[in-house]
Design a protein around this motif. Sequence first.
Motif, PDB file in Angstrom:
ATOM      1  N   MET A   1       0.477  -0.924  -0.137  1.00  0.00           N
ATOM      2  CA  MET A   1       0.426   0.221  -0.180  1.00  0.00           C
ATOM      3  C   MET A   1       0.533   1.120   0.026  1.00  0.00           C
ATOM      4  SD  MET A   1      -2.543  -1.023   2.728  1.00  0.00           S
ATOM      5  CE  MET A   1      -3.819  -2.292   2.771  1.00  0.00           C
ATOM      6  N   SER A   2       0.229   2.338  -0.615  1.00  0.00           N
ATOM      7  CA  SER A   2       1.297   4.185  -0.720  1.00  0.00           C
ATOM      8  C   SER A   2       0.401   4.567  -1.051  1.00  0.00           C
ATOM      9  CB  SER A   2       2.386   3.537  -1.527  1.00  0.00           C
ATOM     10  OG  SER A   2       1.260   3.188  -3.153  1.00  0.00           O
ATOM     11  N   LEU A   3       0.842   6.059  -0.976  1.00  0.00           N
ATOM     12  CA  LEU A   3       0.234   6.749  -0.706  1.00  0.00           C
ATOM     13  C   LEU A   3       1.690   7.902  -1.471  1.00  0.00           C
ATOM     14  CD1 LEU A   3      -1.520   8.114   2.793  1.00  0.00           C
ATOM     15  CD2 LEU A   3      -3.047   7.215   0.475  1.00  0.00           C
ATOM     16  N   LYS A   4       0.562   8.211  -2.972  1.00  0.00           N
ATOM     17  CA  LYS A   4       2.068   9.493  -3.244  1.00  0.00           C
ATOM     18  C   LYS A   4       1.124  11.251  -3.643  1.00  0.00           C
ATOM     19  CE  LYS A   4       4.594   6.022  -6.260  1.00  0.00           C
ATOM     20  NZ  LYS A   4       5.078   6.286  -7.482  1.00  0.00           N
ATOM     21  N   LYS A   5       1.808  11.553  -2.402  1.00  0.00           N
ATOM     22  CA  LYS A   5       0.902  12.684  -3.069  1.00  0.00           C
ATOM     23  C   LYS A   5       1.180  14.045  -4.247  1.00  0.00           C
ATOM     24  CE  LYS A   5       0.753  12.534   1.943  1.00  0.00           C
ATOM     25  NZ  LYS A   5       0.332  13.248   3.128  1.00  0.00           N
ATOM     26  N   GLN A   6       0.957  15.592  -4.610  1.00  0.00           N
ATOM     27  CA  GLN A   6       1.229  16.214  -5.237  1.00  0.00           C
ATOM     28  C   GLN A   6       0.484  17.178  -4.867  1.00  0.00           C
ATOM     29  OE1 GLN A   6       0.820  15.463  -9.225  1.00  0.00           O
ATOM     30  NE2 GLN A   6       1.685  17.657 -10.109  1.00  0.00           N
ATOM     31  N   THR A   7       0.999  18.238  -4.537  1.00  0.00           N
ATOM     32  CA  THR A   7       0.032  19.928  -4.328  1.00  0.00           C
ATOM     33  C   THR A   7      -0.271  20.439  -5.323  1.00  0.00           C
ATOM     34  OG1 THR A   7       0.923  19.653  -2.104  1.00  0.00           O
ATOM     35  CG2 THR A   7       0.207  21.945  -2.664  1.00  0.00           C
ATOM     36  N   LEU A   8      -1.008  21.042  -6.199  1.00  0.00           N
ATOM     37  CA  LEU A   8      -0.627  21.239  -6.607  1.00  0.00           C
ATOM     38  C   LEU A   8      -0.670  23.379  -7.123  1.00  0.00           C
ATOM     39  CD1 LEU A   8      -3.800  19.867  -8.629  1.00  0.00           C
ATOM     40  CD2 LEU A   8      -1.544  19.835  -9.120  1.00  0.00           C
ATOM     41  N   LYS A   9      -0.214  24.106  -7.683  1.00  0.00           N
ATOM     42  CA  LYS A   9       0.186  25.623  -7.254  1.00  0.00           C
ATOM     43  C   LYS A   9      -0.741  26.088  -8.058  1.00  0.00           C
ATOM     44  CE  LYS A   9       5.162  24.606  -7.154  1.00  0.00           C
ATOM     45  NZ  LYS A   9       6.545  24.961  -7.978  1.00  0.00           N
ATOM     46  N   SER A  10      -1.591  25.833  -9.262  1.00  0.00           N
ATOM     47  CA  SER A  10      -2.386  26.351  -9.723  1.00  0.00           C
ATOM     48  C   SER A  10      -3.858  26.371  -9.137  1.00  0.00           C
ATOM     49  CB  SER A  10      -2.757  25.754 -10.734  1.00  0.00           C
ATOM     50  OG  SER A  10      -2.760  24.615 -11.509  1.00  0.00           O
ATOM     51  N   ARG A  11      -3.958  25.294  -7.555  1.00  0.00           N
ATOM     52  CA  ARG A  11      -5.602  25.570  -7.683  1.00  0.00           C
ATOM     53  C   ARG A  11      -4.967  24.934  -6.458  1.00  0.00           C
ATOM     54  NH1 ARG A  11      -8.857  21.051 -10.191  1.00  0.00           N
ATOM     55  NH2 ARG A  11      -6.708  20.588 -10.598  1.00  0.00           N
ATOM     56  N   PRO A  12      -6.181  25.218  -5.111  1.00  0.00           N
ATOM     57  CA  PRO A  12      -6.282  24.418  -3.860  1.00  0.00           C
ATOM     58  C   PRO A  12      -6.567  23.268  -4.143  1.00  0.00           C
ATOM     59  CG  PRO A  12      -7.513  25.927  -4.260  1.00  0.00           C
ATOM     60  CD  PRO A  12      -7.258  25.674  -5.120  1.00  0.00           C
ATOM     61  N   VAL A  13      -5.814  22.347  -4.167  1.00  0.00           N
ATOM     62  CA  VAL A  13      -6.513  21.139  -3.765  1.00  0.00           C
ATOM     63  C   VAL A  13      -4.312  20.119  -4.228  1.00  0.00           C
ATOM     64  CG1 VAL A  13      -8.009  20.871  -5.236  1.00  0.00           C
ATOM     65  CG2 VAL A  13      -5.817  20.135  -7.137  1.00  0.00           C
ATOM     66  N   CYS A  14      -4.824  18.673  -3.979  1.00  0.00           N
ATOM     67  CA  CYS A  14      -3.650  17.999  -3.712  1.00  0.00           C
ATOM     68  C   CYS A  14      -4.031  16.649  -4.337  1.00  0.00           C
ATOM     69  CB  CYS A  14      -2.725  17.256  -1.728  1.00  0.00           C
ATOM     70  SG  CYS A  14      -1.910  16.179  -1.955  1.00  0.00           S
ATOM     71  N   LYS A  15      -3.387  16.369  -5.460  1.00  0.00           N
ATOM     72  CA  LYS A  15      -3.124  15.674  -5.486  1.00  0.00           C
ATOM     73  C   LYS A  15      -2.967  14.014  -5.342  1.00  0.00           C
ATOM     74  CE  LYS A  15      -3.951  16.714 -10.734  1.00  0.00           C
ATOM     75  NZ  LYS A  15      -3.477  15.912 -11.873  1.00  0.00           N
ATOM     76  N   VAL A  16      -3.681  12.588  -4.334  1.00  0.00           N
ATOM     77  CA  VAL A  16      -3.246  12.174  -3.776  1.00  0.00           C
ATOM     78  C   VAL A  16      -3.434  10.327  -4.841  1.00  0.00           C
ATOM     79  CG1 VAL A  16      -3.634  10.243  -1.586  1.00  0.00           C
ATOM     80  CG2 VAL A  16      -3.945  12.868  -1.834  1.00  0.00           C
ATOM     81  N   THR A  17      -2.290   9.542  -5.053  1.00  0.00           N
ATOM     82  CA  THR A  17      -2.428   8.573  -5.191  1.00  0.00           C
ATOM     83  C   THR A  17      -2.878   7.607  -4.449  1.00  0.00           C
ATOM     84  OG1 THR A  17      -1.736   9.686  -7.318  1.00  0.00           O
ATOM     85  CG2 THR A  17      -1.537   6.789  -6.781  1.00  0.00           C
ATOM     86  N   PHE A  18      -3.896   6.536  -4.553  1.00  0.00           N
ATOM     87  CA  PHE A  18      -4.028   5.930  -3.510  1.00  0.00           C
ATOM     88  C   PHE A  18      -3.669   4.775  -4.124  1.00  0.00           C
ATOM     89  CE2 PHE A  18      -6.986   9.174  -1.981  1.00  0.00           C
ATOM     90  CZ  PHE A  18      -5.970   8.843  -0.293  1.00  0.00           C
ATOM     91  N   ARG A  19      -2.421   3.523  -3.426  1.00  0.00           N
ATOM     92  CA  ARG A  19      -2.612   2.258  -4.163  1.00  0.00           C
ATOM     93  C   ARG A  19      -2.308   0.934  -3.153  1.00  0.00           C
ATOM     94  NH1 ARG A  19       0.409   1.971  -9.582  1.00  0.00           N
ATOM     95  NH2 ARG A  19       0.918  -0.027  -9.881  1.00  0.00           N
ATOM     96  N   VAL A  20      -2.855   0.400  -3.334  1.00  0.00           N
ATOM     97  CA  VAL A  20      -3.070  -1.112  -2.941  1.00  0.00           C
ATOM     98  C   VAL A  20      -2.402  -2.288  -3.802  1.00  0.00           C
ATOM     99  CG1 VAL A  20      -4.306  -2.902  -1.836  1.00  0.00           C
ATOM    100  CG2 VAL A  20      -5.685  -0.946  -1.718  1.00  0.00           C
ATOM    101  N   THR A  21      -1.332  -2.594  -2.908  1.00  0.00           N
ATOM    102  CA  THR A  21      -0.718  -3.907  -4.284  1.00  0.00           C
ATOM    103  C   THR A  21      -1.637  -5.316  -4.069  1.00  0.00           C
ATOM    104  OG1 THR A  21       0.621  -4.384  -1.921  1.00  0.00           O
ATOM    105  CG2 THR A  21       1.317  -3.022  -2.876  1.00  0.00           C
ATOM    106  N   LYS A  22      -0.698  -6.231  -4.739  1.00  0.00           N
ATOM    107  CA  LYS A  22      -1.453  -7.427  -5.224  1.00  0.00           C
ATOM    108  C   LYS A  22      -1.458  -8.144  -4.155  1.00  0.00           C
ATOM    109  CE  LYS A  22      -0.757 -11.420  -7.852  1.00  0.00           C
ATOM    110  NZ  LYS A  22       0.442 -12.186  -8.981  1.00  0.00           N
ATOM    111  N   GLU A  23       0.077  -8.331  -3.084  1.00  0.00           N
ATOM    112  CA  GLU A  23      -0.168  -8.864  -2.274  1.00  0.00           C
ATOM    113  C   GLU A  23      -1.123  -8.001  -1.471  1.00  0.00           C
ATOM    114  OE1 GLU A  23       3.653  -8.433  -4.645  1.00  0.00           O
ATOM    115  OE2 GLU A  23       2.339  -7.319  -3.433  1.00  0.00           O
ATOM    116  N   ALA A  24      -1.372  -7.180  -0.649  1.00  0.00           N
ATOM    117  CA  ALA A  24      -1.923  -6.696  -0.218  1.00  0.00           C
ATOM    118  C   ALA A  24      -3.796  -6.797  -0.329  1.00  0.00           C
ATOM    119  CB  ALA A  24      -1.833  -5.100   0.601  1.00  0.00           C
ATOM    120  N   ALA A  25      -3.840  -6.864  -1.753  1.00  0.00           N
ATOM    121  CA  ALA A  25      -5.425  -7.119  -1.840  1.00  0.00           C
ATOM    122  C   ALA A  25      -5.755  -8.206  -1.423  1.00  0.00           C
ATOM    123  CB  ALA A  25      -5.446  -6.532  -3.217  1.00  0.00           C
ATOM    124  N   LYS A  26      -5.175  -9.198  -0.925  1.00  0.00           N
ATOM    125  CA  LYS A  26      -5.842 -10.544  -0.249  1.00  0.00           C
ATOM    126  C   LYS A  26      -6.691 -11.286  -1.288  1.00  0.00           C
ATOM    127  CE  LYS A  26      -4.852  -8.972   4.376  1.00  0.00           C
ATOM    128  NZ  LYS A  26      -5.489  -8.636   5.437  1.00  0.00           N
TER     129      LYS A  26
END
Length: 102
Positions: A1-26
């Motif tokens: 599992m992991s979280l990747k974040k990218q804050t945008l300078k053009s808008r007040p949002v943070c792009k968050v990519t959520f990932r569940v690995t094959k092993e964690a997905a069970k």
Amino acid sequence: MSLKKQTLKSRPVCKVTFRVTKEAAKDAKTIHIVGDFNDWNETATAMKALKSGDFTAMLELDTSKAAYEFRYLYDGKVWENDWEADAYVANSEGTENSVVNV
């Protein structure tokens, strides 16, 4: 599992990519990400199954709120936390929710 974040300078949002690995997905067939960003709607945000067996979803979260609580729901039955969340908080079910800080 992991979280990747990218804050945008053009808008007040943070792009968050959520990932569940094959092993964690069970061997889950479906995984939904459920949290206060979608009013804890169990079917609102399906994660995409990748050929690798991982699941992923990208959300744009408003940075006016500092943190969001969430959990993963496997096959509409099993709740899981993100092992790499920024924090954990107790919930009303006697377990914990994952937290992502934006």
